[in-house]
Each structure stands twice: as structure tokens, then as C-alpha cells.
Design a protein around this motif. Sequence first.
Motif, mmCIF file in Angstrom:
data_model
loop_
_atom_site.group_PDB
_atom_site.id
_atom_site.type_symbol
_atom_site.label_atom_id
_atom_site.label_comp_id
_atom_site.label_asym_id
_atom_site.label_seq_id
_atom_site.Cartn_x
_atom_site.Cartn_y
_atom_site.Cartn_z
ATOM 1 N N THR A 53 0.847 -1.208 0.000
ATOM 2 C CA THR A 53 0.000 0.000 0.000
ATOM 3 C C THR A 53 0.879 1.253 0.000
ATOM 4 O O THR A 53 1.787 1.379 0.826
ATOM 5 C CB THR A 53 -0.904 0.009 1.259
ATOM 6 O OG1 THR A 53 -1.648 -1.215 1.300
ATOM 7 C CG2 THR A 53 -1.875 1.181 1.235
ATOM 8 N N TRP A 91 9.831 -3.739 -5.628
ATOM 9 C CA TRP A 91 9.904 -3.188 -4.267
ATOM 10 C C TRP A 91 10.671 -4.148 -3.359
ATOM 11 O O TRP A 91 11.561 -3.744 -2.612
ATOM 12 C CB TRP A 91 8.499 -2.944 -3.699
ATOM 13 C CG TRP A 91 8.544 -2.386 -2.303
ATOM 14 C CD1 TRP A 91 8.710 -1.072 -1.947
ATOM 15 C CD2 TRP A 91 8.470 -3.131 -1.085
ATOM 16 N NE1 TRP A 91 8.739 -0.960 -0.574
ATOM 17 C CE2 TRP A 91 8.592 -2.200 -0.011
ATOM 18 C CE3 TRP A 91 8.319 -4.485 -0.774
ATOM 19 C CZ2 TRP A 91 8.562 -2.584 1.333
ATOM 20 C CZ3 TRP A 91 8.303 -4.869 0.561
ATOM 21 C CH2 TRP A 91 8.417 -3.926 1.604
ATOM 22 N N GLU A 139 6.759 -4.092 6.968
ATOM 23 C CA GLU A 139 5.500 -4.814 7.065
ATOM 24 C C GLU A 139 4.727 -4.766 5.751
ATOM 25 O O GLU A 139 4.635 -3.724 5.117
ATOM 26 C CB GLU A 139 4.627 -4.205 8.173
ATOM 27 C CG GLU A 139 5.191 -4.452 9.556
ATOM 28 C CD GLU A 139 4.340 -3.833 10.662
ATOM 29 O OE1 GLU A 139 4.623 -4.124 11.836
ATOM 30 O OE2 GLU A 139 3.401 -3.063 10.358
ATOM 31 N N THR A 172 2.988 0.673 3.180
ATOM 32 C CA THR A 172 4.231 -0.078 3.061
ATOM 33 C C THR A 172 5.381 0.916 2.883
ATOM 34 O O THR A 172 5.374 1.701 1.932
ATOM 35 C CB THR A 172 4.176 -1.006 1.833
ATOM 36 O OG1 THR A 172 2.912 -1.686 1.816
ATOM 37 C CG2 THR A 172 5.296 -2.021 1.863
ATOM 38 N N ARG A 173 6.363 0.859 3.772
ATOM 39 C CA ARG A 173 7.467 1.809 3.709
ATOM 40 C C ARG A 173 8.129 1.831 2.326
ATOM 41 O O ARG A 173 8.486 0.788 1.791
ATOM 42 C CB ARG A 173 8.529 1.442 4.765
ATOM 43 C CG ARG A 173 9.714 2.422 4.842
ATOM 44 C CD ARG A 173 10.849 1.856 5.680
ATOM 45 N NE ARG A 173 11.373 0.616 5.106
ATOM 46 C CZ ARG A 173 12.306 0.577 4.143
ATOM 47 N NH1 ARG A 173 12.813 1.699 3.662
ATOM 48 N NH2 ARG A 173 12.720 -0.583 3.678
ATOM 49 N N GLY A 174 8.251 2.991 1.770
ATOM 50 C CA GLY A 174 9.008 3.141 0.525
ATOM 51 C C GLY A 174 8.298 2.648 -0.717
ATOM 52 O O GLY A 174 8.876 2.650 -1.805
ATOM 53 N N PHE A 175 7.046 2.219 -0.592
ATOM 54 C CA PHE A 175 6.334 1.741 -1.776
ATOM 55 C C PHE A 175 5.538 2.884 -2.397
ATOM 56 O O PHE A 175 4.675 3.467 -1.741
ATOM 57 C CB PHE A 175 5.393 0.583 -1.421
ATOM 58 C CG PHE A 175 4.554 0.131 -2.584
ATOM 59 C CD1 PHE A 175 5.135 -0.528 -3.663
ATOM 60 C CD2 PHE A 175 3.191 0.393 -2.631
ATOM 61 C CE1 PHE A 175 4.373 -0.925 -4.756
ATOM 62 C CE2 PHE A 175 2.416 -0.006 -3.716
ATOM 63 C CZ PHE A 175 3.016 -0.666 -4.780
ATOM 64 N N THR A 176 5.857 3.199 -3.643
ATOM 65 C CA THR A 176 5.106 4.251 -4.331
ATOM 66 C C THR A 176 4.189 3.662 -5.391
ATOM 67 O O THR A 176 3.110 4.175 -5.639
ATOM 68 C CB THR A 176 6.049 5.267 -4.993
ATOM 69 O OG1 THR A 176 7.038 4.543 -5.717
ATOM 70 C CG2 THR A 176 6.725 6.143 -3.954
#
Lengths: 290, 201
Positions: A104, A142, A152, B4-8
Motif C-alpha cells: 500500500t 519493491w 510490514e 508499506t514503507r518506501g512503496f510508491t
Amino acid sequence: MTERSTESSTAGRRASAAASWPVAPFPAPLQGADTTRVAEPDFVPETRFAVPGRIAVSNRAAALWQTATLTEVRRETPDAATFRFAVPGWAGHLPGQHLMLRLTADDGYTAQRHYSIASPPDDAGHVELTLDHVEDGEVSGWFHTIAKPGDEVEVRGPLSGFFAWPGDRPALLIGAGSGVVPLMSMVRHHRARDLSVPLRLLVSARGPEELIYAREYGSETTPVFTRQAPEGTPVGRLAASHVAPLLGAGQPPDGWEAYVCGSNAFAEHASRLLVAAGQPVDRIRIERFG
Amino acid sequence: MNVTRGFTGRPRVQNAGLPPGQYDAGDDWPVLSAEVTPDLAPADWSFRIDGLVAEPRTWDWSEAHALPASAYEGDIHCVTSWSKFGVRFGGVSLDAFLDAVRPDTSATHAVAYSHTGYTTNLPLADLTGGRAWIAWEYGGRPLPAEHGGPARLLVPHLYFWKSAKWIAGLRLLDHDEPGFWEQNGYHARGNPWEEQRYSGD
Ligand SMILES: Cc1cc2nc3c(=O)[nH]c(=O)nc-3n(C[C@H](O)[C@H](O)[C@H](O)COP(=O)(O)OP(=O)(O)OC[C@H]3O[C@@H](n4cnc5c(N)ncnc54)[C@H](O)[C@@H]3O)c2cc1C
């Protein structure tokens, strides 16, 4: 929809519909897997071919998104790595099942993909996934460039009993590339439980460098190298000569349940080899990664 | 929301045709069937409708082709998250087949089944009113075997596992019965706009 115990309702069905719908013997549910309760259909078509029977699994956990915390990253090949997660509420899975994974972004945008579970069921509260780094891949990108322990993500599952192997029947496993991932869960389960049912794995990779889990294979496994191979090993794609010795006279008394996993092109190729070698179509389970 | 960290993610596309959680697969058409692709010639293909109907009937390849041709042009959506835009299937509207067998008023659902034994359940209402086809052409050519040729069911407003490949028949029922994936935890109806992927969604 009515909910009934499979144990009682399938016994009758097996007898009445065996000719057109061969139902594989039902396994006792694994420890850790939920009890098996599903709706059973009354209508069973009479058809020329047959799909393999259902493997009894719980569908209850599928609806729930759970947080999975990345605890470890292990490189497998230049393009593939294994990601280990802690999922405290994990309901347990059967080898061969997959999950849905969701990332997300901060504006609420999500990307979700399916991933096979690489770890065996006994690894309580943990699951491992092995991801290929797909060029420009939104999710695998990612994982391979940003993810680190402590991150997470969300998962739901385990999903789909069709490709599951309960450990109760001889298994002939054929995979290519990351298609070996769900098969490895079966190999690991076989080993961890010291199971005596026969299990063989044919795994295709471009070369030794690209062979995922290379260090873990034992005498159950035959690697097939399509582009380059170590000294003394032939180069070429999976062929009738790999499959033939395992079928016919070479097969266990009641035959194999075959599990084929990989790209669609590989799955078509491997399943045709199996059929040509005499493997019944209703005992070939195929997972195509698209 | 669990960011989510760093997810673009990819650049956002404003595509009103894309149901929630789906992405545009472009020219790709992934194949996800769980069984061996059957070696089924048009001459061996047949399509039957029975169950709660006035007159059960089986069509062979040429009888089915004698019905009025009908095409679908639009989008398809797979539960594994890809959608495919602007596809063109040719065949016959399922209404033409259903008109011939005259469904009983008590019929509410159908189980569609394939020549492989694959099954999927659908409300009858999703199969009527010009929303479902028996399709044997894709992009003006014969439908390839791995995509369900010689002929498949096409119900494009539902997730694509409902569009049974290698379609062999429909059994009309007065109740819903789970099919192959539905017994494996997939949703009974599978409406992509409501993201009905798994039972409980
Ligand atoms: C049941 C199942 C099990 C699976 N198990 C595994 C597994 O164990 N390991 C594994 O590695 N994979 C597995 N897969 C494949 C996995 O689900 C993903 O498809 C894969 O990781 C690629 O996802 P991605 O987000 O990285 O790539 P995507 O972003 O989906 O890209 C895939 C390709 O499509 C193109 N593309 C997609 N969307 C767009 C877009 N919007 N714009 C432009 N181009 C686009 C990309 O350029 C790329 O070439 C499995 C699939 C299934 C169905």
C-alpha cells in the motif's frame, strides 16, 4: 450454500461418480491446517476428460488480511531472493498453496500479487516466499530494491487447495524457474516429516547460477539445465527422456500425483510430456504463473 | 491503512474501466487453467443445456454455428488482478441457446461445465439478457486451445474463471452449487466491481 463435513459426503460421491470425476483419497488434515469443511456439489458432469479431484483444505483464513513482518532476506540466485516473514496469526497451509500479498502506498494505492509459499507447514507463525526480480515489476521490484527486515506488508491466505500436496500420495514434481517454489515446500515437508511416500523433483533452470535452492536438493531431485550446465551434464530443455524413466515400470504401484509449475509455456510443454508418457490427465495438477 | 514503507507503485492511471485492485495487462493474456489443455477438435465438441428446462438439448459444432452470430467487444477481468481491454470475441449469445431449451421458472442458477470436468456456478440472471456468450473466435481467429478453444463460455462482467474454457454444457438448478474454484474458496458470484475474489469478500 450448505456446509457439510467432507469426510462423510465425499465417501458416497466417490462411489457414485468415480467414472467421471475421480476423487483422490482424502487426506487427514495436517496439524496446523484448519479443519476441513466445505460445501460439496451435487451435480457432477459426465465429461470426456477429467480434472483432478479437490484436496481438502480450509478456506476460512482466505478472507482475512494479516500483517506479515519481514524478518530475513536470503539471496538464492542473481535474480531471486527468499523473503522470510513472521505472520503470528498464520492459520497453517499445505505444501503447494499460495497467498495473496498486498503493498500500500501512502495515498492508499495498492498492488496485490499471488506468491507461492516456499516454506513447509511446520514452520509455525512464519512463511517464506521466493521472488524473481521481474524487470519493472511493481511488487517484486519493491522487494528486491527497497524491502528490509522490519518492513510490514499484508497477506491473505493460504489460498487454493487445488495445487496442495498433503503428503499422503507419491508426488512427481516438475517445475521451472520460480515455478519450483511451491514444489520446494513439498520437498521440505517430505524431509521434515521423514515421509516414506515416494517424491521426485525435476527442476529446470537456465544454468547452475539460476537454479533456485541449489544447495538444498538431494537424491530426489534431477536438475535440467537449458542454457549452460556443469561439466558432464547435458544442456537442453526438459524432454521425454527425463520423464519416461519415472513412469510406466519406473512408477510407484499406484502411480504418481503430478504437480507442474512454471510459466504457461513450460506448463504446456511439461504436461504434454507427462500425458505422452502415460500419466493420466486427472492426476496432473498445474499451477501457471501467468 | 497499512502503508508499506518506501512503496510508491506505478504512476496512477485514471481508468474508469479498471475495477478495484486490477491492473491493465496490455497485450498479455495470461493462461491460468489448472488442468492439462485438452486436445479437443471442433468435430468432438458439443454443448448441452439441461436441468430445469422444458426441452434439454445438445448442439454440435455446426448446429451451434447455425444460430445467429453475436460478438462481444470490451474488457475482461481475471481474479489474479489483470484486466484486458478492448478484446473481441465472436460466437453466439447464450440467450439463443436458452431460448431453445426454455428454462423453467424455478431455475435460478446454473453450473457451467467443461469437457475437462471443470465446473463453475453462476446465477441464471448473469447468463441472460445479452451478457453471456458461447465464443469460438478471438480477434477474428479461432479461439486458441489454451484460451478455451474450440469454444468457451464468456461472461465478461464477472471474473474470468466464470467463463469456463472448453465449455461442454450448462445444468440449470433451483439453487446455487459451488464449482471447481468456488469449492476452493473463491467467491460464489465473482463481480470484479465489488472485488468479490474469495468467499467472504
Ligand atoms: C498462483 C501464483 C503463484 C505465483 N508464485 C510466484 C512465486 O512463488 N515467485 C514469483 O517470483 N512469482 C510468482 N508468481 C508471479 C507473481 O504473482 C507476479 O506476477 C510477479 O512477481 C510479477 O509481479 P510484479 O508486480 O513484480 O510485476 P508487474 O508489475 O506485475 O509486472 C509484470 C510485467 O508486466 C508489466 N506490467 C504490469 N503492469 C503494468 C503496468 N501497469 N504498466 C506497465 N507495465 C506493466 C511489467 O512491465 C512486467 O513486464 C505467482 C503467480 C501466481 C498466479
